[in-house]
Design a protein around this motif. Structure first.
Motif, PDB file in Angstrom:
ATOM      1  N   GLY A 107       0.821  -1.202   0.000  1.00  0.00           N
ATOM      2  CA  GLY A 107       0.000   0.000   0.000  1.00  0.00           C
ATOM      3  C   GLY A 107       0.859   1.258   0.000  1.00  0.00           C
ATOM      4  N   HIS A 108       0.455   2.245  -0.798  1.00  0.00           N
ATOM      5  CA  HIS A 108       1.145   3.522  -0.860  1.00  0.00           C
ATOM      6  C   HIS A 108       0.159   4.629  -0.528  1.00  0.00           C
ATOM      7  N   PRO A 109       0.508   5.528   0.425  1.00  0.00           N
ATOM      8  CA  PRO A 109      -0.425   6.606   0.784  1.00  0.00           C
ATOM      9  C   PRO A 109      -0.587   7.606  -0.360  1.00  0.00           C
ATOM     10  N   VAL A 110      -1.823   8.072  -0.543  1.00  0.00           N
ATOM     11  CA  VAL A 110      -2.149   9.049  -1.581  1.00  0.00           C
ATOM     12  C   VAL A 110      -2.950  10.166  -0.941  1.00  0.00           C
ATOM     13  N   ASP A 111      -2.572  11.413  -1.200  1.00  0.00           N
ATOM     14  CA  ASP A 111      -3.333  12.569  -0.734  1.00  0.00           C
ATOM     15  C   ASP A 111      -4.270  13.008  -1.849  1.00  0.00           C
ATOM     16  N   VAL A 112      -5.550  13.212  -1.508  1.00  0.00           N
ATOM     17  CA  VAL A 112      -6.548  13.645  -2.478  1.00  0.00           C
ATOM     18  C   VAL A 112      -7.104  14.982  -2.013  1.00  0.00           C
ATOM     19  N   GLU A 113      -7.117  15.971  -2.915  1.00  0.00           N
ATOM     20  CA  GLU A 113      -7.675  17.290  -2.613  1.00  0.00           C
ATOM     21  C   GLU A 113      -8.714  17.633  -3.663  1.00  0.00           C
ATOM     22  N   ALA A 114      -9.801  18.263  -3.235  1.00  0.00           N
ATOM     23  CA  ALA A 114     -10.859  18.663  -4.163  1.00  0.00           C
ATOM     24  C   ALA A 114     -11.304  20.077  -3.832  1.00  0.00           C
ATOM     25  N   ASP A 115     -11.408  20.917  -4.841  1.00  0.00           N
ATOM     26  CA  ASP A 115     -11.941  22.269  -4.687  1.00  0.00           C
ATOM     27  C   ASP A 115     -13.459  22.147  -4.685  1.00  0.00           C
ATOM     28  N   VAL A 116     -14.094  22.644  -3.642  1.00  0.00           N
ATOM     29  CA  VAL A 116     -15.528  22.495  -3.483  1.00  0.00           C
ATOM     30  C   VAL A 116     -16.241  23.794  -3.865  1.00  0.00           C
ATOM     31  N   GLY A 117     -15.671  24.539  -4.802  1.00  0.00           N
ATOM     32  CA  GLY A 117     -16.262  25.801  -5.219  1.00  0.00           C
ATOM     33  C   GLY A 117     -17.160  25.643  -6.425  1.00  0.00           C
ATOM     34  N   SER A 118     -17.807  26.728  -6.775  1.00  0.00           N
ATOM     35  CA  SER A 118     -18.652  26.709  -7.963  1.00  0.00           C
ATOM     36  C   SER A 118     -17.793  27.016  -9.187  1.00  0.00           C
ATOM     37  N   GLY A 119     -18.320  26.715 -10.349  1.00  0.00           N
ATOM     38  CA  GLY A 119     -17.587  26.977 -11.581  1.00  0.00           C
ATOM     39  C   GLY A 119     -17.503  25.732 -12.439  1.00  0.00           C
ATOM     40  N   MET A 120     -16.655  25.798 -13.433  1.00  0.00           N
ATOM     41  CA  MET A 120     -16.486  24.669 -14.355  1.00  0.00           C
ATOM     42  C   MET A 120     -15.848  23.483 -13.639  1.00  0.00           C
ATOM     43  N   ALA A 121     -16.393  22.307 -13.904  1.00  0.00           N
ATOM     44  CA  ALA A 121     -15.825  21.095 -13.319  1.00  0.00           C
ATOM     45  C   ALA A 121     -14.542  20.744 -14.050  1.00  0.00           C
ATOM     46  N   GLY A 122     -13.557  20.265 -13.329  1.00  0.00           N
ATOM     47  CA  GLY A 122     -12.293  19.881 -13.934  1.00  0.00           C
ATOM     48  C   GLY A 122     -11.611  18.813 -13.110  1.00  0.00           C
ATOM     49  N   LEU A 123     -10.640  18.180 -13.699  1.00  0.00           N
ATOM     50  CA  LEU A 123      -9.901  17.117 -13.032  1.00  0.00           C
ATOM     51  C   LEU A 123      -8.430  17.280 -13.374  1.00  0.00           C
ATOM     52  N   HIS A 124      -7.587  17.334 -12.344  1.00  0.00           N
ATOM     53  CA  HIS A 124      -6.144  17.466 -12.540  1.00  0.00           C
ATOM     54  C   HIS A 124      -5.460  16.365 -11.747  1.00  0.00           C
ATOM     55  N   LEU A 125      -4.765  15.491 -12.426  1.00  0.00           N
ATOM     56  CA  LEU A 125      -3.994  14.437 -11.778  1.00  0.00           C
ATOM     57  C   LEU A 125      -2.531  14.839 -11.839  1.00  0.00           C
ATOM     58  N   ILE A 126      -1.868  14.825 -10.679  1.00  0.00           N
ATOM     59  CA  ILE A 126      -0.486  15.288 -10.595  1.00  0.00           C
ATOM     60  C   ILE A 126       0.395  14.135 -10.140  1.00  0.00           C
ATOM     61  N   GLY A 127       1.549  14.021 -10.740  1.00  0.00           N
ATOM     62  CA  GLY A 127       2.491  12.985 -10.351  1.00  0.00           C
ATOM     63  C   GLY A 127       2.808  12.077 -11.518  1.00  0.00           C
ATOM     64  N   MET A 128       3.401  10.952 -11.217  1.00  0.00           N
ATOM     65  CA  MET A 128       3.767   9.987 -12.251  1.00  0.00           C
ATOM     66  C   MET A 128       2.548   9.141 -12.577  1.00  0.00           C
ATOM     67  N   LEU A 129       1.882   9.452 -13.694  1.00  0.00           N
ATOM     68  CA  LEU A 129       0.626   8.804 -14.023  1.00  0.00           C
ATOM     69  C   LEU A 129       0.836   7.514 -14.799  1.00  0.00           C
ATOM     70  N   ASP A 130       0.110   6.527 -14.396  1.00  0.00           N
ATOM     71  CA  ASP A 130       0.048   5.245 -15.082  1.00  0.00           C
ATOM     72  C   ASP A 130      -0.990   5.360 -16.198  1.00  0.00           C
TER      73      ASP A 130
END
Length: 61
Positions: free
Chosen positions: A16-39
């Motif tokens: 198991g590897h720990p992962v930090d997840v953050e989400a902006d809970v504001g209004s506006g356009m929905a988006g997704l940003h994945l940061i790091g070494m992506l598989d």
């Protein structure tokens, strides 16, 4: 800007590897940003999440 944070575990085999997840809970356009070494699976997950946010499925209940 309100930010929600949580921690989770990503399994690689039986390790198991720990992962930090953050989400902006504001209004506006929905988006997704994945940061790091992506598989490749994470790159594909980005497309699935985008589809779910843009075209939500309504339940039959």
């Amino acid at each position: 800007m309100a930010v929600a944070r949580t921690r989770c575990i990503a399994l690689v085999g039986v390790t198991g590897h720990p992962v930090d997840v953050e989400a902006d809970v504001g209004s506006g356009m929905a988006g997704l940003h994945l940061i790091g070494m992506l598989d490749t699976a994470l790159s594909e997950a980005r497309d699935r999440v985008r589809s779910a946010v843009v075209f939500p499925v309504k339940s039959a209940c």
